[in-house]
Every structure is written in C-alpha cells, then in structure tokens.
Scaffold this motif. Structure first.
Motif, PDB file in Angstrom:
ATOM      1  N   UNK A 110      38.637  37.734  39.892  1.00 31.39           N
ATOM      2  CA  UNK A 110      39.897  37.040  39.605  1.00 31.39           C
ATOM      3  C   UNK A 110      40.677  36.787  40.890  1.00 31.39           C
ATOM      4  N   UNK A 111      40.667  37.774  41.783  1.00 32.35           N
ATOM      5  CA  UNK A 111      41.377  37.629  43.051  1.00 32.35           C
ATOM      6  C   UNK A 111      40.703  36.581  43.932  1.00 32.35           C
ATOM      7  N   UNK A 112      39.392  36.690  44.087  1.00 35.53           N
ATOM      8  CA  UNK A 112      38.668  35.765  44.965  1.00 35.53           C
ATOM      9  C   UNK A 112      38.764  34.320  44.479  1.00 35.53           C
ATOM     10  N   UNK A 113      38.677  34.120  43.184  1.00 37.68           N
ATOM     11  CA  UNK A 113      38.655  32.762  42.628  1.00 37.68           C
ATOM     12  C   UNK A 113      40.008  32.335  42.053  1.00 37.68           C
ATOM     13  N   UNK A 114      41.047  33.138  42.339  1.00 35.56           N
ATOM     14  CA  UNK A 114      42.425  32.796  41.996  1.00 35.56           C
ATOM     15  C   UNK A 114      42.589  32.464  40.516  1.00 35.56           C
ATOM     16  N   UNK A 115      41.900  33.227  39.682  1.00 37.10           N
ATOM     17  CA  UNK A 115      41.922  32.976  38.245  1.00 37.10           C
ATOM     18  C   UNK A 115      43.320  33.197  37.669  1.00 37.10           C
TER      19      UNK A 115
END
Length: 312
Positions: A110-115
């Motif tokens: 979620x953090x890496x892909x800015x979900x």
C-alpha cells in the motif's frame, strides 16, 4: 487441575482445556481486583493483555503452576518473578505469524503503490495518475531484524516477491538458506532498502530505535514496526521522515497506544505522523485475523498438553 481465563478469547478456549481434563472458569470481563481474589484457587492462568503480572501479583497465586498468554510476546509478564515462584510461562507466538506477515506485506505494498493515498483522492473526486505513480517491491533488499516466528514468516513471503532478504537475530545463528541470508546488523545498515522489526520488548530493546539507529543506514530506507511500539522513539522516526532518511513508514504499534493519554510531545509527534501520506498506521491488529483468533487457542491447548505430560 483448575484453570482461570481472565481475558476475552475465541469461545473455543473454554472447550480445549476441558478436552485435556481440566476444570475451566472463563471470566472475560473480570476486574483486576476480582482476579486477585480468585487466582489463589487455580493452578493455571490464561491471559491476553488485560494487565501485567509481577511479583506482587504472584503472592496472591500460591497454587499457580503455569501461565499461558494468548498472543505473541511475554513483555507483560515478569519472567524472573515467575521463575522464582516456580511458575512456567508460555505464549502462542506461532499462532499469528501468517496474519502478521500478510498484514505487513499489505502495508508495504500500500505504501509503495500509494494505494491509501490514491483511494482517498479518488473518493474526493481527484484523478491524479502521475502523483500516484508507484514503486515496485521487486528487487528491493529487505532487512529483517529478529528471526523468530513472525520474522521468518515475513521473510519467506517477501522472498517470493523477488526481494533480497537479509536477516539478523542477536540470539540465533545457522538459519540462513537459499532464500534468506543470515547477516550482521552492520550489513543491514549498509544494504537495506526496507527495514522491518520482529524483536521482543526487553530492557535492552526499549527505545532502541533512536536517531543513531536511523543515521546508521547508508541508504534512505522504508521502516516497518509490527513488533512493539516501545522499541521505537517516535520523535526519532519523525525526525528521520522530515530529513528524508526514512522515505516512508508502516506502523502497527506505537510507543503509547492509549491515544487519550498522550503527553504533549507525543501528541505533536502523533499529529505529524498521522498527516503524512508516506506513513501507514494500523491499530495493533497485524496478528489479529479471524484465523489467528482460533489458532492461538489451538497453540495454547498443545502447550498445556505438553506441560501436563512433562509434569505428570
């Protein structure tokens, strides 16, 4: 043998000890004062996190032979006092390792892909594709600090994402394999892109993660803590986020999780963290899945059975 259960647990907790021939009393809503009045009649005690057990508590429990904790970590129990009193202690550390690993990986993705950020913006009617361009987990070097049940389960799953896994454990050795490299803490400082804590709360780990810890890393890192909040000085993490030394953080635990009791300094730090798009916070639920709720009881039953066999 009589067993007292003083915390709310999955309903199977009553029947599992009974299957071992034990007499079980289940008081999930019992007050601490009532526990002190009753515990002297019991040989076994099952607890989750309602209160701490110390030397003074044990003076009320003259018959007590074992304490089982429904969860991972024994930091709420004074192990030295229990050993002195002849009380064996065991937890259900193995029971929630899958839940912890899956939760943490979900937070990282979620953090890496800015979900989370993208989800909030779209729901506000904003359509920002470039702003929400993600970063791949594949190829990242992950530093796992602590290689117990949760650390190992997390490492094995992250390896499947094509990550290079470096693992350090102060108390273990010889656990490396074709997926996981056993390394020194210094090697994690030098190579890690992502750092994840899987260590217990001890006197030696209390506020161990401070400014010096973050400044030891060669790269700017992503930081994860799903262990115990008191291990990390949150003001140090806030400083590292402000400087860019930490590019983002995933926190399932805080140094003070009773949010209504925060000091002024803690309030300011929490306010900062809670307003950052590159910080994901969850309320100490990494190991709190529907499945682990039942598995915890199963592990406790097995450990009670083994204890009974050893002490027959």
């Amino acid at each position: 043998m009589k067993v007292l259960i003083v915390d709310e647990m999955h309903e199977s907790i009553v029947h599992m000890p009974e299957e071992l021939g034990l007499e079980v009393d289940y008081f999930p809503n019992i007050a601490f004062e009532e526990v002190l009045e009753k515990v002297g009649d019991y040989e076994g005690l099952l607890i989750r996190s309602k209160f701490s057990i110390n030397e003074e508590f044990l003076t009320h429990a003259n018959k007590l032979k074992f304490i089982g904790r429904a969860g991972a970590g024994l930091d709420l129990i004074d192990l030295d006092a229990c050993k002195k009193a002849g009380v064996d202690v065991f937890g259900a550390n193995e029971a929630n390792k899958v839940a912890v690993a899956e939760h943490l990986i979900g937070m990282i993705l979620s953090l890496f892909h800015k979900v989370n950020q993208g989800n909030s913006e779209v729901k506000r009617g904003e359509w920002n594709r470039e702003k929400n361009r993600g970063e791949e987990l594949f190829g990242k070097t992950i530093g796992i600090i602590g290689f117990g049940n949760n650390g190992q389960a997390t490492a094995e799953r992250l390896a499947a994402f094509g990550c290079k896994i470096l693992a350090f454990d102060k108390y273990k050795y010889g656990f490396g394999n074709h997926l996981i490299q056993e390394v020194s803490l210094q090697e994690i400082y030098e190579q890690a892109d992502v750092v994840s804590l899987h260590i217990p709360l001890l006197s030696t780990t209390y506020q161990w993660v401070d400014d010096e810890f973050f400044n030891s890393f060669k790269k700017n890192i992503y930081f994860c803590n799903i262990a115990r909040g008191e291990i990390v000085k949150l003001d140090a993490l806030a400083n590292a986020l402000k400087s860019g030394k930490v590019k983002g953080a995933c926190l399932d635990v805080l140094e003070n999780e009773k949010l209504k009791t925060l000091t002024q300094e803690q309030k300011e730090t929490f306010q900062f963290l809670s307003t950052q798009d590159n910080v994901i916070l969850t309320p100490h639920v990494a190991g709190w899945s529907n499945e682990s709720y039942v598995k915890i009881n199963q592990v406790l039953k097995d450990k009670i059975r083994m204890w009974l066999e050893q002490n027959a």
